[in-house]
Design a protein around this motif. Structure first.
Motif, PDB file in Angstrom:
ATOM      1  N   LEU A  34       0.870  -1.166   0.000  1.00 34.15           N
ATOM      2  CA  LEU A  34       0.000   0.000   0.000  1.00 34.15           C
ATOM      3  C   LEU A  34       0.905   1.213   0.000  1.00 34.15           C
ATOM      4  CD1 LEU A  34      -2.726   1.490   0.333  1.00 34.15           C
ATOM      5  CD2 LEU A  34      -2.475   1.160   2.812  1.00 34.15           C
ATOM      6  N   GLY A  35       0.839   2.006  -1.073  1.00 32.19           N
ATOM      7  CA  GLY A  35       1.717   3.158  -1.196  1.00 32.19           C
ATOM      8  C   GLY A  35       1.007   4.365  -1.771  1.00 32.19           C
ATOM      9  N   CYS A  36       1.746   5.444  -1.860  1.00 31.49           N
ATOM     10  CA  CYS A  36       1.225   6.731  -2.324  1.00 31.49           C
ATOM     11  C   CYS A  36       1.238   6.829  -3.847  1.00 31.49           C
ATOM     12  CB  CYS A  36       2.079   7.849  -1.720  1.00 31.49           C
ATOM     13  SG  CYS A  36       1.476   9.516  -2.089  1.00 31.49           S
ATOM     14  N   VAL A  37       0.342   7.649  -4.376  1.00 35.14           N
ATOM     15  CA  VAL A  37       0.273   7.861  -5.822  1.00 35.14           C
ATOM     16  C   VAL A  37       1.365   8.803  -6.335  1.00 35.14           C
ATOM     17  CG1 VAL A  37      -2.197   7.418  -5.961  1.00 35.14           C
ATOM     18  CG2 VAL A  37      -1.395   9.754  -5.626  1.00 35.14           C
ATOM     19  N   ASP A  38       2.104   9.424  -5.460  1.00 42.25           N
ATOM     20  CA  ASP A  38       3.167  10.353  -5.855  1.00 42.25           C
ATOM     21  C   ASP A  38       4.092   9.672  -6.863  1.00 42.25           C
ATOM     22  OD1 ASP A  38       5.652  11.846  -5.878  1.00 42.25           O
ATOM     23  OD2 ASP A  38       5.091  12.736  -3.953  1.00 42.25           O
ATOM     24  N   PRO A  39       4.312  10.291  -8.038  1.00 41.58           N
ATOM     25  CA  PRO A  39       5.134   9.639  -9.060  1.00 41.58           C
ATOM     26  C   PRO A  39       6.602   9.469  -8.656  1.00 41.58           C
ATOM     27  CG  PRO A  39       4.587  11.873  -9.738  1.00 41.58           C
ATOM     28  CD  PRO A  39       3.795  11.584  -8.494  1.00 41.58           C
ATOM     29  N   ARG A  40       7.046  10.144  -7.619  1.00 40.88           N
ATOM     30  CA  ARG A  40       8.430   9.981  -7.163  1.00 40.88           C
ATOM     31  C   ARG A  40       8.636   8.683  -6.394  1.00 40.88           C
ATOM     32  NH1 ARG A  40       8.947  15.157  -3.503  1.00 40.88           N
ATOM     33  NH2 ARG A  40       6.903  14.303  -2.939  1.00 40.88           N
ATOM     34  N   VAL A  41       7.558   8.021  -6.011  1.00 38.12           N
ATOM     35  CA  VAL A  41       7.682   6.850  -5.143  1.00 38.12           C
ATOM     36  C   VAL A  41       7.042   5.601  -5.751  1.00 38.12           C
ATOM     37  CG1 VAL A  41       7.906   8.193  -3.032  1.00 38.12           C
ATOM     38  CG2 VAL A  41       5.647   7.549  -3.794  1.00 38.12           C
ATOM     39  N   ASP A  42       7.254   5.400  -7.022  1.00 39.48           N
ATOM     40  CA  ASP A  42       6.737   4.207  -7.696  1.00 39.48           C
ATOM     41  C   ASP A  42       7.458   2.979  -7.129  1.00 39.48           C
ATOM     42  OD1 ASP A  42       6.203   2.067  -9.439  1.00 39.48           O
ATOM     43  OD2 ASP A  42       6.053   3.406 -11.161  1.00 39.48           O
ATOM     44  N   ALA A  44       7.794  -0.012  -8.057  1.00 42.60           N
ATOM     45  CA  ALA A  44       8.572  -0.805  -9.008  1.00 42.60           C
ATOM     46  C   ALA A  44       9.990  -0.272  -9.135  1.00 42.60           C
ATOM     47  CB  ALA A  44       7.881  -0.814 -10.374  1.00 42.60           C
ATOM     48  N   HIS A  45      10.130   1.032  -9.116  1.00 39.00           N
ATOM     49  CA  HIS A  45      11.458   1.628  -9.251  1.00 39.00           C
ATOM     50  C   HIS A  45      12.177   1.708  -7.911  1.00 39.00           C
ATOM     51  CE1 HIS A  45      10.676   2.533 -13.399  1.00 39.00           C
ATOM     52  NE2 HIS A  45       9.524   3.085 -13.049  1.00 39.00           N
ATOM     53  N   VAL A  46      11.476   2.187  -6.892  1.00 41.75           N
ATOM     54  CA  VAL A  46      12.078   2.390  -5.572  1.00 41.75           C
ATOM     55  C   VAL A  46      12.559   1.076  -4.961  1.00 41.75           C
ATOM     56  CG1 VAL A  46      11.533   3.078  -3.198  1.00 41.75           C
ATOM     57  CG2 VAL A  46      10.782   4.501  -5.098  1.00 41.75           C
ATOM     58  N   LEU A  47      11.797  -0.004  -5.161  1.00 42.61           N
ATOM     59  CA  LEU A  47      12.109  -1.287  -4.540  1.00 42.61           C
ATOM     60  C   LEU A  47      12.637  -2.326  -5.529  1.00 42.61           C
ATOM     61  CD1 LEU A  47       8.979  -1.474  -2.210  1.00 42.61           C
ATOM     62  CD2 LEU A  47      11.292  -0.698  -1.618  1.00 42.61           C
ATOM     63  N   GLY A  48      12.784  -1.959  -6.785  1.00 47.43           N
ATOM     64  CA  GLY A  48      13.312  -2.887  -7.782  1.00 47.43           C
ATOM     65  C   GLY A  48      12.408  -4.075  -8.036  1.00 47.43           C
ATOM     66  N   VAL A  49      11.108  -3.825  -8.101  1.00 47.17           N
ATOM     67  CA  VAL A  49      10.126  -4.891  -8.262  1.00 47.17           C
ATOM     68  C   VAL A  49       9.892  -5.170  -9.748  1.00 47.17           C
ATOM     69  CG1 VAL A  49       7.731  -5.540  -7.809  1.00 47.17           C
ATOM     70  CG2 VAL A  49       9.016  -4.240  -6.104  1.00 47.17           C
ATOM     71  N   ASP A  50       9.898  -6.451 -10.098  1.00 46.91           N
ATOM     72  CA  ASP A  50       9.612  -6.856 -11.468  1.00 46.91           C
ATOM     73  C   ASP A  50       8.120  -7.159 -11.623  1.00 46.91           C
ATOM     74  OD1 ASP A  50      12.214  -6.706 -12.511  1.00 46.91           O
ATOM     75  OD2 ASP A  50      12.705  -8.717 -11.793  1.00 46.91           O
ATOM     76  N   THR A  51       7.668  -7.169 -12.865  1.00 42.14           N
ATOM     77  CA  THR A  51       6.284  -7.493 -13.185  1.00 42.14           C
ATOM     78  C   THR A  51       5.913  -8.846 -12.584  1.00 42.14           C
ATOM     79  OG1 THR A  51       6.465  -6.268 -15.245  1.00 42.14           O
ATOM     80  CG2 THR A  51       4.646  -7.824 -15.083  1.00 42.14           C
ATOM     81  N   GLY A  52       4.775  -8.875 -11.908  1.00 38.66           N
ATOM     82  CA  GLY A  52       4.270 -10.117 -11.347  1.00 38.66           C
ATOM     83  C   GLY A  52       4.739 -10.417  -9.937  1.00 38.66           C
ATOM     84  N   GLU A  53       5.666  -9.628  -9.394  1.00 39.24           N
ATOM     85  CA  GLU A  53       6.201  -9.930  -8.068  1.00 39.24           C
ATOM     86  C   GLU A  53       5.364  -9.387  -6.915  1.00 39.24           C
ATOM     87  OE1 GLU A  53      10.943 -10.498  -8.283  1.00 39.24           O
ATOM     88  OE2 GLU A  53      10.278  -8.398  -8.244  1.00 39.24           O
ATOM     89  N   LEU A  54       4.683  -8.272  -7.122  1.00 39.36           N
ATOM     90  CA  LEU A  54       4.061  -7.548  -6.024  1.00 39.36           C
ATOM     91  C   LEU A  54       2.737  -6.957  -6.478  1.00 39.36           C
ATOM     92  CD1 LEU A  54       4.784  -6.326  -3.128  1.00 39.36           C
ATOM     93  CD2 LEU A  54       5.677  -4.360  -4.370  1.00 39.36           C
ATOM     94  N   ALA A  55       1.708  -7.114  -5.649  1.00 40.13           N
ATOM     95  CA  ALA A  55       0.442  -6.423  -5.899  1.00 40.13           C
ATOM     96  C   ALA A  55       0.550  -5.054  -5.241  1.00 40.13           C
ATOM     97  CB  ALA A  55      -0.723  -7.205  -5.309  1.00 40.13           C
ATOM     98  N   VAL A  56       0.164  -4.004  -5.956  1.00 40.07           N
ATOM     99  CA  VAL A  56       0.335  -2.642  -5.450  1.00 40.07           C
ATOM    100  C   VAL A  56      -1.001  -1.913  -5.448  1.00 40.07           C
ATOM    101  CG1 VAL A  56       1.489  -0.426  -5.793  1.00 40.07           C
ATOM    102  CG2 VAL A  56       2.716  -2.547  -6.283  1.00 40.07           C
ATOM    103  N   ILE A  57      -1.312  -1.324  -4.301  1.00 38.18           N
ATOM    104  CA  ILE A  57      -2.465  -0.444  -4.161  1.00 38.18           C
ATOM    105  C   ILE A  57      -1.907   0.929  -3.863  1.00 38.18           C
ATOM    106  CG2 ILE A  57      -4.512   0.099  -2.781  1.00 38.18           C
ATOM    107  CD1 ILE A  57      -4.581  -2.930  -2.053  1.00 38.18           C
ATOM    108  N   ARG A  58      -2.333   1.922  -4.625  1.00 36.16           N
ATOM    109  CA  ARG A  58      -1.826   3.282  -4.401  1.00 36.16           C
ATOM    110  C   ARG A  58      -2.998   4.234  -4.196  1.00 36.16           C
ATOM    111  NH1 ARG A  58       2.963   4.334  -8.691  1.00 36.16           N
ATOM    112  NH2 ARG A  58       3.421   6.040  -7.245  1.00 36.16           N
ATOM    113  N   ASN A  59      -2.838   5.098  -3.197  1.00 39.54           N
ATOM    114  CA  ASN A  59      -3.821   6.145  -2.952  1.00 39.54           C
ATOM    115  C   ASN A  59      -3.096   7.392  -2.456  1.00 39.54           C
ATOM    116  OD1 ASN A  59      -3.355   5.864  -0.153  1.00 39.54           O
ATOM    117  ND2 ASN A  59      -5.196   4.674   0.200  1.00 39.54           N
TER     118      ASN A  59
END
Length: 177
Positions: A34-42, A44-59
């Protein structure tokens, strides 16, 4: 060229070189963030997550609002539906960050009170200006929901937009079903 044109062109490249057919709907890391919608904190980039590894909810703010809590509980039910009652305990990570735009929405307090579904007098309990305290509060709120507490180890981290680093705020051992 519009933004949509640019993005569909980028998708052409992705479909040729980055697309991985056959991924299952459950994340391979057995985790939800569960993370923020702020584009600076994606994540996938911040944590080095690949497609299919993590379900992400952003608000807004990456907060455990009543709506986010309901969504996470629904994901817990989906996991149990797909894997029966022997579904493994997964990780639920609350990730908030420094210099969050939510801090600029505190005046008038009714704006955020509505977002959190609380009385404006209770808004200080949400610790909007302090991401570490906010993570602690949100982790506690998520752990208090039985369906979430039995399905997830709930942890919290804060991302620093100045350094690019995350700090563990709170962690939890695996719950006992």
């Amino acid at each position: 060229m519009t933004v949509v044109d640019t993005l569909t062109q980028r998708n052409e490249q992705f479909s040729r070189t980055g697309f991985r057919p056959g991924l299952w709907m459950l994340p391979t890391l057995r985790s939800v963030l569960l993370g923020c919608v702020d584009p600076r904190v994606d994540p996938a980039h911040v944590l080095g997550v690949d497609t299919g590894e993590l379900a992400v909810i952003r608000n807004v703010g990456g907060r455990a609002t009543p709506d986010a809590i309901a969504e996470i509980a629904l994901l817990a039910r989906l996991t149990r539906t797909l894997l029966a009652e022997h579904a493994p305990v997964a990780d639920l990570i609350v990730m908030q960050h420094t210099d969050c735009g939510i801090t600029r929405l505190q005046d008038p307090p009714e704006q955020l009170a509505d977002y959190f579904h609380v009385d404006p007098a209770a808004l200080p309990d949400k610790h909007v200006a302090d991401p570490r305290a906010a993570v602690d509060a949100d982790v506690a709120a998520l752990r208090a929901v039985p369906e979430i507490a039995t399905a997830f180890r709930v942890s919290g981290i804060v991302y620093d937009v100045e350094t690019g680093r995350v700090d563990l705020v709170t962690a939890q051992p695996a719950p006992t079903p």
